[in-house]
Structure formats: C-alpha cells, structure tokens
Design an enzyme around this catalytic site. Structure first.
Site, PDB file in Angstrom:
ATOM      1  N   GLU A  39       0.842  -1.201   0.000  1.00  0.00           N
ATOM      2  CA  GLU A  39       0.000   0.000   0.000  1.00  0.00           C
ATOM      3  C   GLU A  39       0.873   1.246   0.000  1.00  0.00           C
ATOM      4  OE1 GLU A  39      -3.132  -0.246  -1.141  1.00  0.00           O
ATOM      5  OE2 GLU A  39      -3.544  -1.620   0.511  1.00  0.00           O
ATOM      6  N   ASP A  42       2.932   2.261  -4.893  1.00  0.00           N
ATOM      7  CA  ASP A  42       2.886   2.376  -6.363  1.00  0.00           C
ATOM      8  C   ASP A  42       3.483   3.676  -6.885  1.00  0.00           C
ATOM      9  OD1 ASP A  42       0.607   3.884  -5.595  1.00  0.00           O
ATOM     10  OD2 ASP A  42      -0.752   2.928  -7.049  1.00  0.00           O
ATOM     11  N   SER A  83     -26.645   6.236 -15.097  1.00  0.00           N
ATOM     12  CA  SER A  83     -26.197   5.127 -14.262  1.00  0.00           C
ATOM     13  C   SER A  83     -27.349   4.590 -13.430  1.00  0.00           C
ATOM     14  CB  SER A  83     -25.076   5.632 -13.347  1.00  0.00           C
ATOM     15  OG  SER A  83     -24.999   4.852 -12.182  1.00  0.00           O
ATOM     16  N   GLY A 139     -12.569   2.077  -1.239  1.00  0.00           N
ATOM     17  CA  GLY A 139     -11.223   1.535  -1.439  1.00  0.00           C
ATOM     18  C   GLY A 139     -11.185   0.289  -2.305  1.00  0.00           C
ATOM     19  N   SER A 142     -13.824   1.548  -7.445  1.00  0.00           N
ATOM     20  CA  SER A 142     -14.961   1.727  -8.346  1.00  0.00           C
ATOM     21  C   SER A 142     -14.621   2.759  -9.415  1.00  0.00           C
ATOM     22  CB  SER A 142     -16.207   2.155  -7.565  1.00  0.00           C
ATOM     23  OG  SER A 142     -15.979   3.367  -6.897  1.00  0.00           O
ATOM     24  N   ASP A 187      -4.417   0.677  -9.251  1.00  0.00           N
ATOM     25  CA  ASP A 187      -5.843   0.358  -9.389  1.00  0.00           C
ATOM     26  C   ASP A 187      -6.222   0.096 -10.842  1.00  0.00           C
ATOM     27  OD1 ASP A 187      -5.654   1.051  -6.784  1.00  0.00           O
ATOM     28  OD2 ASP A 187      -6.845   2.875  -6.924  1.00  0.00           O
TER      29      ASP A 187
HETATM   30  C1  GLA Z   1      -5.376   4.443  -4.054  1.00  0.00           C
HETATM   31  C2  GLA Z   1      -4.615   4.882  -5.299  1.00  0.00           C
HETATM   32  C3  GLA Z   1      -3.549   3.851  -5.666  1.00  0.00           C
HETATM   33  C4  GLA Z   1      -2.655   3.502  -4.471  1.00  0.00           C
HETATM   34  C5  GLA Z   1      -3.504   3.207  -3.227  1.00  0.00           C
HETATM   35  C6  GLA Z   1      -2.663   3.041  -1.984  1.00  0.00           C
HETATM   36  O1  GLA Z   1      -6.117   3.282  -4.303  1.00  0.00           O
HETATM   37  O2  GLA Z   1      -5.489   5.054  -6.375  1.00  0.00           O
HETATM   38  O3  GLA Z   1      -2.776   4.328  -6.749  1.00  0.00           O
HETATM   39  O4  GLA Z   1      -1.729   4.535  -4.218  1.00  0.00           O
HETATM   40  O5  GLA Z   1      -4.462   4.214  -2.984  1.00  0.00           O
HETATM   41  O6  GLA Z   1      -1.857   1.921  -2.086  1.00  0.00           O
END
Ligand code: GLA
Length: 402
Positions: A39, A42, A83, A139, A142, A187
């Site tokens: 986490e 990235d 939607s 988280g 979506s 993501d």
């Molecule tokens: C969000 C961001 C990702 C990543 C996470 C934390 O989901 O969109 O790019 O940084 O937080 O790991």
C-alpha cells in the site's frame, strides 16, 4: 453480484434511460480490485499485489449515429451518460473543451474521453449506461473500474488497438489530470489486467508484472466494508505524495535513489539521520518496508506459506496505521476484531485508507461465524453498519458478447 446481473435486466434499464430505438448495444465489464499487500508503494516506484474481485461495473454503449461517418456534414458529437447507481445524468458536447463538473461521477468517464480526444479518436455521439456493485468511496477502485471499462469500450468500438496495459496508463492519466488525484498505477492496472484465481505482482516503475496463482486451498479473501466512506480527491492522498517526494529529495544525495522503492531497509537505517522531520521519517519507513514486504509476501504465496503471508498483512496494517497515518478508528476496530476471530491468518486495511475496506485471509468455514460475531461488536463500538463480501480473485476488463 453484478457479474451475475442478467443482460436482459441491463438492456431494460438502458432502454428506460435512453429509449428503445437505436442501433446495437455493446456490453463491457470491469471488476473492482482488492490489494492484498503493497500500500502506497505504487507512486514510489514499488511493488504491489492486487487482484480483481467478484464485483464490478457493467457498461452498455449505443451509437446515436454510425460510428465512422464519412459524409461531408460534421457529425454530431454528444456523449450521454446515465447510471443505475446514481441519479445524476449528463449530456456532454464532445466538440467543446471538456471540463470537470464538481464531484459528479460522470467526471470519471469524461476524463477518459478527454484522453481519447488527445489521441485524435474520431468520437461520435454515444449513449453510455453504467451499472455496478462496487461500493464507491470504499477503497475497492470503483472509479478505476469506471475509467478502465470506458477506455476498453472506446478502444474496442473505435478500433484504436491500444494494448490493455496502455488503457490502464491512459485511465491513470485521466485520474491524475482530470480528477486531480495524483494516484499511482495500481488500481487501473489491476482492473485492466486481473486474471481469475491470480494476484498480480506488479512493479509500478517498470510495469513488469507476474500473475501469481492464488492457490489458497481452504482459505478465502474476505472484504469487510467498514461503512466509513472516504474521499480521495484533493485530500490527504496528495499530501502523502508530497511527503514521499520530500523524503526522496532528502535521501537522494546519500543513496542516489530517485524513488523510495529503490532504497533498501538497510540503506534507510544507514541514512535515517538525514530525515530530521519525524513525520517524513515515518513516511519513508512505511514505503521502504512495505515494498520489502511485497517481495517477501509474493515469495510466500508462491510457496503456499499462507500463515507467513497473513503475518505480513498484519505488519502492513500496523505500519499504515502508525507510520503512514492513513488508517482510521473504524478500520483499526475492524482489523482488531477480525484478528480475534477463529480461522483468520491475517487482516489489513486495503487501498488508500481513511475509511473503506479491510481484507482478510480466512478459512472458508470460519467466514459465517466471523460475520456473526464481529458485526454486533463492531457496530456497538463505531455506530456503523459493516458489509462483508467473500470473493475469489476475478478476471479483468472485457467485452461481453451476447
Ligand atoms: C489508491 C490509489 C492507488 C494507491 C492506493 C494506496 O487506491 O489510487 O494508486 O496509491 O491508494 O496503495
């Protein structure tokens, strides 16, 4: 589960939103994602280990005129969005400069449209209908699912022939530039490239990746939604990006590294005196150790050491709570109660934090009992109603042919 939502039902909803008459309907689907570990690594050039989930977003698209109009008349260019999940609708003239509209959900597909306009894609009038069951602000990505399913649809319908990895990058640009969240690539990449029964070990700097089999035997992934919504745009997330950049600047002269993931835990210990601000020190410690945890966790997954994997999940949560300060009382309460339950190997917050979901590795026979026991205690402590979604690792974005 939206994966199981019938096409008939979707078509009926599309028709009641946009009317029955018109050309063929094209159907696309993208899953949400859950990150197992890694986490806030990235955007620091580090490793992540997400997988697709069995919840996602359907998109039905219809052209209002032929997709490739060769006549002299300048074709009309309107994108109409509706939607099943949110009441706001939008009708956007694509010939005018596209601008963000407050916090409307339609900003996500529009940001993607803008990227396609930048690629000189000859967009024409279309109607787009979205229906999903990935809770928003939880988280589970979506927004990335909306972006990627839109990008995949435009790429397919206009024969742009961009590889799916490129669609992930394009969707990330939409989020960075149009929405204004300086997110990394995790993501969008996970939603685009997920494979059933696998997690993706992704290097977010090189974009090299490996599909690692999630052979969890009797163990399952359980997502627990705390019921605490979080908002990303313009908030603490971008502050964390700045803090990490500051840490790299301070460590660069001694380590030569231009991103935190290039610094080993040992090199951090050797140079920790350069980080005099305790906050910056904690941020760097989290990212560097979390990157290292992903290396260890990926090895454990390959060796089927689920107990070891679970312990790393717990370490990850503690670091996100204490060093990166992105957890919350509901998330901590959920993890704490979950770890007291039978059959649990590990549990942690997942995604950006500040609310949203936790992910737990749990024996399949223990899931019902955990839900029964945790729910009342959690609710009495937090006054929130949790939701639980058991999931397998699910496949990424695709077209669904009727
Ligand atoms: C969000 C961001 C990702 C990543 C996470 C934390 O989901 O969109 O790019 O940084 O937080 O790991």
């Amino acid at each position: 589960m939206t994966e199981a939502l019938t096409r008939d039902k979707l078509v009926e909803q599309f028709h009641s939103a946009f009317g029955k008459s018109g050309g063929a309907l094209h159907h696309f689907y993208a899953p949400g994602r859950v990150n197992l570990i890694g986490e806030y690594t990235d955007f620091n050039g580090g490793l992540v280990l997400p997988c697709g989930i069995e919840r996602g977003i359907h998109l039905l698209v219809r052209f209002k005129s032929a997709p490739h109009n060769s006549g002299n008349r300048k074709p009309e260019q309107t994108a109409e969005f509706a939607s099943a999940n949110l009441p706001e609708r939008a009708s956007i003239n694509l010939a005018e400069p596209l601008v963000r509209n407050g916090k409307q959900w339609t900003n996500y597909p529009l940001g993607v449209f803008k990227e396609f306009i930048n690629l000189d894609c000859p967009l024409q009038s279309m109607q787009l209908y979205y229906h999903g069951d990935v809770p928003d602000g939880a988280g589970l990505s979506s927004s990335a699912a909306i972006e990627v399913v839109t990008a995949f649809a435009l790429n397919t319908l206009y024969s742009m022939q961009l590889p799916t990895t490129e669609l992930a990058l394009l969707s990330q640009r939409a989020e960075n530039n149009f929405i204004g969240v300086q997110c990394g690539i995790m993501d969008q990449f996970a939603v685009a490239m997920a494979t059933a029964d696998h997690a993706i070990a992704l290097n977010c700097y090189t974009h090299d990746y490996e599909q690692v089999p999630l052979e969890s035997g009797d163990y399952r992934l359980l997502i627990s939604n705390t019921g605490q919504r979080r908002e990303l745009a313009g908030g603490e997330y971008n502050v964390r990006v700045e803090e990490c950049n500051r840490a790299v600047e301070l460590l660069k002269p001694a380590t030569g590294a231009s991103q935190l993931a290039d610094i080993t835990p040992q090199a951090l210990r050797d140079n920790i005196h350069l980080l005099t601000d305790p906050l910056i020190r904690k941020r760097a410690t989290h990212v560097i150790e979390e990157h290292n945890r992903v290396i260890l966790a990926t090895g454990m997954l390959k060796n089927n050491d689920l107990a070891g994997f679970g312990r790393l999940m717990i370490d990850s949560h503690q670091s996100l709570r204490d060093n990166f300060n992105v957890s919350s009382t509901p998330l901590d309460t959920m993890v704490e109660l979950t770890l007291q339950a039978e059959g649990v190997l590990g549990s942690r917050m997942t995604g950006a934090g500040f609310g949203g979901c936790t992910v737990t590795l749990i024996h399949k026979d223990a899931i019902d009992d955990l839900i029964d026991k945790v729910t009342p205690v959690y609710t009495s402590k937090t006054k929130l109603t949790p939701e639980f979604y058991a999931t397998r690792a699910a496949a990424g974005v695709r077209e669904i042919i009727a």
